[in-house]
Design an enzyme around this catalytic site. Structure first.
Site, PDB file in Angstrom:
ATOM      1  N   THR A 190      35.054 -73.686  64.562  1.00  0.00           N
ATOM      2  CA  THR A 190      33.880 -74.471  65.103  1.00  0.00           C
ATOM      3  C   THR A 190      33.840 -75.667  64.757  1.00  0.00           C
ATOM      4  OG1 THR A 190      32.589 -72.393  65.506  1.00  0.00           O
ATOM      5  CG2 THR A 190      31.422 -74.313  65.611  1.00  0.00           C
ATOM      6  N   VAL A 191      33.821 -75.937  63.528  1.00  0.00           N
ATOM      7  CA  VAL A 191      33.649 -77.515  62.970  1.00  0.00           C
ATOM      8  C   VAL A 191      34.812 -78.089  63.060  1.00  0.00           C
ATOM      9  CG1 VAL A 191      32.780 -78.781  60.780  1.00  0.00           C
ATOM     10  CG2 VAL A 191      31.896 -76.376  61.225  1.00  0.00           C
TER      11      VAL A 191
ATOM     12  N   LYS B 143      28.225 -75.134  53.219  1.00  0.00           N
ATOM     13  CA  LYS B 143      26.981 -74.923  52.089  1.00  0.00           C
ATOM     14  C   LYS B 143      27.287 -73.979  50.923  1.00  0.00           C
ATOM     15  CE  LYS B 143      26.213 -74.342  56.162  1.00  0.00           C
ATOM     16  NZ  LYS B 143      26.049 -74.725  57.442  1.00  0.00           N
TER      17      LYS B 143
ATOM     18  N   GLU C 125      27.857 -84.022  54.107  1.00  0.00           N
ATOM     19  CA  GLU C 125      26.713 -84.382  55.043  1.00  0.00           C
ATOM     20  C   GLU C 125      26.510 -83.177  55.967  1.00  0.00           C
ATOM     21  OE1 GLU C 125      23.770 -85.506  55.878  1.00  0.00           O
ATOM     22  OE2 GLU C 125      24.507 -87.561  55.349  1.00  0.00           O
TER      23      GLU C 125
ATOM     24  N   VAL D  34      24.129 -79.671  55.184  1.00  0.00           N
ATOM     25  CA  VAL D  34      22.855 -79.438  55.403  1.00  0.00           C
ATOM     26  C   VAL D  34      22.045 -79.885  56.845  1.00  0.00           C
ATOM     27  CG1 VAL D  34      20.614 -79.987  54.355  1.00  0.00           C
ATOM     28  CG2 VAL D  34      22.611 -79.596  52.951  1.00  0.00           C
TER      29      VAL D  34
ATOM     30  N   GLY E  32      22.911 -79.927  59.737  1.00  0.00           N
ATOM     31  CA  GLY E  32      23.781 -80.361  60.852  1.00  0.00           C
ATOM     32  C   GLY E  32      23.820 -81.723  61.256  1.00  0.00           C
TER      33      GLY E  32
ATOM     34  N   LYS F 181      21.230 -74.671  51.414  1.00  0.00           N
ATOM     35  CA  LYS F 181      20.938 -76.011  51.678  1.00  0.00           C
ATOM     36  C   LYS F 181      19.815 -76.480  51.003  1.00  0.00           C
ATOM     37  CE  LYS F 181      22.225 -74.851  56.630  1.00  0.00           C
ATOM     38  NZ  LYS F 181      21.478 -74.183  57.843  1.00  0.00           N
TER      39      LYS F 181
ATOM     40  N   GLY G  69      25.603 -75.927  65.392  1.00  0.00           N
ATOM     41  CA  GLY G  69      26.331 -76.048  66.483  1.00  0.00           C
ATOM     42  C   GLY G  69      27.555 -77.090  66.426  1.00  0.00           C
TER      43      GLY G  69
END
Lengths: 463, 463
Positions: A38-39, A130, A154, A157, A159, A230, A333
């Site tokens: 996803t990321v 995280k 960044e 936490v 999104g 987070k 997301g």
């Protein structure tokens, strides 16, 4: 080390297809992405869409040189050219043409090795992980310092909300006295729908799982652990000492019933899962302690956080100079997380270009005496719901127990329209320590007129 | 140039009172503040309170070395030691021991000279001066580039909200498609109270002046010019070309009556003064145009910006990757502005320490073909209030004019309870260009049944 790598980026220019005189020198930074899910996929897609725009803003071109994946043949939502794919993540780290590493595989075992190995090669790492930071943050920050590299997180936490940059840079002139964060989109989605539809937790959870807003194994979210990761990161960054996961009090939302959401609503409150970081004034010579907790809380409906609904995240940060500030956006997301990772890649690229990889440290342990206040000592207000037999003397016995414990009651509500062997009784309790209230509720639970374990939810007044 | 100044900071260490081995080398950056009023005093106070904390976070000590003021004897809310004060601002700029200049005198004439002279001395400048940027931004950015210095202006927009850093760095991976900002606290305070109290504009303005929320000469705020300065800066930063003040359509709040606030409320809307930046999709081969405007608008009550009340500011930024994000906080006042300026001083100090004064440019003109869409071509929805004689045929004549102009009406409301020679008639108008609506309203105004100039307020749907 730093200047050597900066020079190698400049030297690499001749071979990277960019033309131009020195005045408009466009440099290229090559990225190795570990994890094509996803990321990782989102970062690749983001650079496809906005890479040229970022280059025009930065003066540096970010290029994805390699993407390490587990399975070359797996179908992906984001189409990555097969020539970029490899299953050998170590080869990506070792590749001398690759300047920056994105760790997007998740988990805390291989991910840790990926980050450490990248540091050993002098390469800074961008991560969205995280859980990794929560478990191994101190070790990784120390390793980054040791190898003159940096760790950018960044995306770990909230999104797409640039909350790390805000805390670390934007509010650097402030002593942070309060952080209240809605930082888990799954929980906020569930609580929002429970309120809106008057639905039960289980019902909404099942629907959220069907829609992809909750995992098949949802405990990381609904038990509050993801929010705790987070919240711990934000607390550490704000207060300058590393908050250990074990010191964070965590309660999830599985015990929240539609009944409590409904009663809270009647009283003018909305229930949200909050990550809370509070600095308490310390006496002279005493070291300051902070509360770091995650729990569902009643918020006044008029408070801005009460109207943050669905999968959105929002974080209220109070600084001693700036006052209250709030940051709102999508907390999860592919795209929101990619937006955050892209800003980290941009920072890292500038730091590489300038030969200043440690310009801003990922974490400065500037508070030597920092400590977390145990939840037992935390003072708050409470909503308590009891199931009692509606007979004379019940309320007197309950209030006597609270009175003996020096716990003040601000109101008692016996909602109408409830019949049966037991009826609900709502107590709103003044400021009291958690240990005091817990003990008193233990005694109340043993009364013969009390028919179910008391429900206790903290009330947040944002003072 | 840059490295020379970085070295001079390191060399200056021996004389600044800091001890320590090289590993914990604490560097000192000396600040010259030009202007000892609200912002300059706030920065001084902020460093008094949190300077040590900032130093522990940054590894750099910020020290106010000199404060240039107009009158040495004037009483100040913030107590600055007389030894720091001077009336000769040029001497502060010239002082070789001073590394950074804070321009906090306001205005656009002397302030411009201060900034340019500082640049000529190789010194970067921190400013809170939106009027200066609006009037001379392009010139100042070019001068910063020429002299290898930088201009930091976080404090110029939305006070303590770190919106410049967010747009420039946090959302760098995004094409910014929408900005909606409540960026003038005075106007928001007035509109909030008008709504809350059902009060008239003049009444609330007078009270705001008494309370210090509005200037004695309030036109900069209430006519929308201050909001336009800020909106222009945000638009320029987001879209990569310098938006000229003359291209920004500006309407203030002086024409907003309590009647319109009341009717809007009945229809489910709240009136806010918005700074609006919208990017419109452009056809193939056409350059993209953006709307840059400041005007009061009707917002659905359910929208988060509708609940931003009092002197608070909030800015919604929509990016193509991140989606909607929102930033909220105090938009003015000594402390909020100081918080922003302190973060700029921190960035500038790091850039000095690292010898990378131009690491992030104050503005990158990356959009060569950018242009502002004239307000006449901007499409929006509208609330129109007419004062009409309540007789048969009036509505038919009005709707005929709109029909001929191809302007669609979504609803017609004739509020009850209004008697007299004329009654209010509210029209809600579908998407139409400003020129079309203005022309049609001109014709309607001439109808004999229409007894006062039509009131037109745009409706923002956040699409």
């Amino acid at each position: 080390m730093e200047n050597r790598q900066a020079k190698s980026i400049k030297k690499g220019l001749s071979g990277n297809g960019f033309q131009g005189n020195l005045a408009v020198l466009m440099q290229q930074v090559n990225i190795g992405i570990i994890g094509g899910g996803t990321v990782g996929g989102g970062v690749y897609k983001g650079l496809q869409v906005n890479g040229a725009l970022m280059a025009s803003r930065l003066g540096v071109q970010l290029r994805v040189a390699k993407v390490a994946v587990r399975d070359l043949k797996k179908g992906r939502a984001v189409n990555i050219p097969p020539a970029l794919l490899t299953t050998d993540w170590q080869s990506v780290i070792d590749d001398p043409s690759i300047h920056l590493i994105g760790e997007f595989i998740g988990g805390t075992t291989t991910a840790r090795t990926v980050v450490l190995n990248a540091f050993k090669k002098g390469k800074s790492v961008i991560t969205a992980n995280k859980a990794l930071l929560s478990a191994h943050g101190e070790e990784l920050f120390a390793a980054a310092a040791k190898y003159g590299t940096n760790l950018y997180y960044e995306a770990s936490v909230a999104g797409g909300i640039p909350i790390i940059k805000v805390l670390r840079e934007g509010l650097i002139g402030n002593r942070i006295t309060r952080i209240y964060g809605i930082v888990n989109g799954t929980c906020n989605y569930i609580l929002s729908r429970m309120k809106l539809e008057g639905a039960d937790f289980g019902e909404v959870l099942a629907d959220a799982q069907r829609l992809g807003y909750a995992e098949a194994e949802p405990s990381l979210d609904i038990d509050g652990h993801d929010a705790a990761h987070k919240t711990g990161i934000l607390a550490s960054l704000a207060h300058g000492f590393w908050v250990k996961p074990k010191d964070i009090y965590v309660a999830g939302i599985t015990a929240i019933s539609k009944l409590d959401i409904q009663f809270a609503g009647q009283l003018g409150y909305t229930i949200k899962l909050l990550g809370i970081v509070k600095k308490f004034e310390s006496g002279k010579g005493k070291s300051a302690k902070i509360q770091v907790s995650v729990y569902p809380a009643l918020l006044p409906n008029s408070h801005v956080l009460a109207s943050v609904n669905g999968v959105f995240n929002a974080i209220l940060v109070r600084g001693d100079v700036v006052g209250d500030t709030l940051y709102y956006g999508r907390g999860a997301g592919q795209d929101a997380t990619a937006s955050a990772a892209l800003s980290d890649f941009a920072d890292a690229a500038l730091d590489l270009k300038c030969g200043t990889k440690s310009r801003i440290l990922p974490f400065t342990p500037h508070e030597q005496d920092g400590a977390v206040l145990p939840i037992s000592e935390v003072v708050s207000r409470y909503y308590v719901r009891l199931s009692v037999i509606d007979k004379p003397g019940t309320l007197a016995r309950i209030t006597a127990i609270l009175g003996e414990a020096n716990i003040g009651i601000s109101s008692v509500i016996q909602p109408e329209g409830h019949e049966g062997s037991s009826v609900p009784l709502i107590l709103m309790i003044h400021d009291a320590t958690n240990s005091n209230v817990t003990k008193a509720l233990g005694k109340i639970a043993k009364l013969s007129a009390v028919k179910a374990p008391p429900v206790m939810i903290r009330v947040e007044s944002f003072e």
